[in-house]
Write a protein that holds these residues in place. Sequence first.
Motif, PDB file in Angstrom:
ATOM      1  N   VAL A 131       7.478 -34.377  94.368  1.00 13.01           N
ATOM      2  CA  VAL A 131       8.398 -33.606  94.447  1.00 13.01           C
ATOM      3  C   VAL A 131       8.974 -32.866  93.236  1.00 13.01           C
ATOM      4  O   VAL A 131       9.495 -33.698  92.373  1.00 13.01           O
ATOM      5  N   GLN A 132       9.431 -31.500  93.242  1.00  9.45           N
ATOM      6  CA  GLN A 132      10.163 -31.024  92.200  1.00  9.45           C
ATOM      7  C   GLN A 132      11.247 -31.128  92.096  1.00  9.45           C
ATOM      8  O   GLN A 132      12.033 -31.219  93.555  1.00  9.45           O
ATOM      9  N   PRO A 133      12.223 -31.289  91.075  1.00 13.71           N
ATOM     10  CA  PRO A 133      13.704 -31.356  91.292  1.00 13.71           C
ATOM     11  C   PRO A 133      14.191 -30.227  92.176  1.00 13.71           C
ATOM     12  O   PRO A 133      13.963 -28.859  91.819  1.00 13.71           O
ATOM     13  N   GLY A 134      15.251 -30.645  92.979  1.00 15.21           N
ATOM     14  CA  GLY A 134      15.804 -29.701  93.855  1.00 15.21           C
ATOM     15  C   GLY A 134      15.014 -29.804  95.249  1.00 15.21           C
ATOM     16  O   GLY A 134      15.468 -29.119  96.170  1.00 15.21           O
ATOM     17  N   GLY A 135      13.768 -30.273  95.333  1.00 16.42           N
ATOM     18  CA  GLY A 135      13.060 -30.261  96.575  1.00 16.42           C
ATOM     19  C   GLY A 135      13.422 -31.333  97.427  1.00 16.42           C
ATOM     20  O   GLY A 135      14.541 -32.319  97.188  1.00 16.42           O
TER      21      GLY A 135
END
Length: 118
Positions: free
Chosen positions: A12-16
Amino acid sequence: QEKLVESGGGLVQPGGSLRLACAASGFAFSWFAMSWHRQPPGKERELVAATDSTGLIKKYEDSMKGRFTISKDNVKKMLYLQMNNLQPEDTAVYYCKASSRNSDLVVWGQGTLVTVSS
């Protein structure tokens, strides 16, 4: 056979966000307190969140407060961890744990890997 099986990990991407699940079988799930733990690469395993057997009383480590939510479903025999605003520091293998109130029985899941990266 007491068993816990985690699922829901991934990249998952940061902030996800991710929602981890833990399916229980072979024991009286409703009588057990449950918790999530994690072990980042090269670091010690740490407590993330915990709940009592009813799922009503919950606690979180300070770094997870406001971002993570633990929930326990005694009907479906499932434990969940909703993780929001994930950061690279959250990258770890996440483990589900069951603890008996009146015995020494402890059950660990096999773990699910969460990787937070761009």
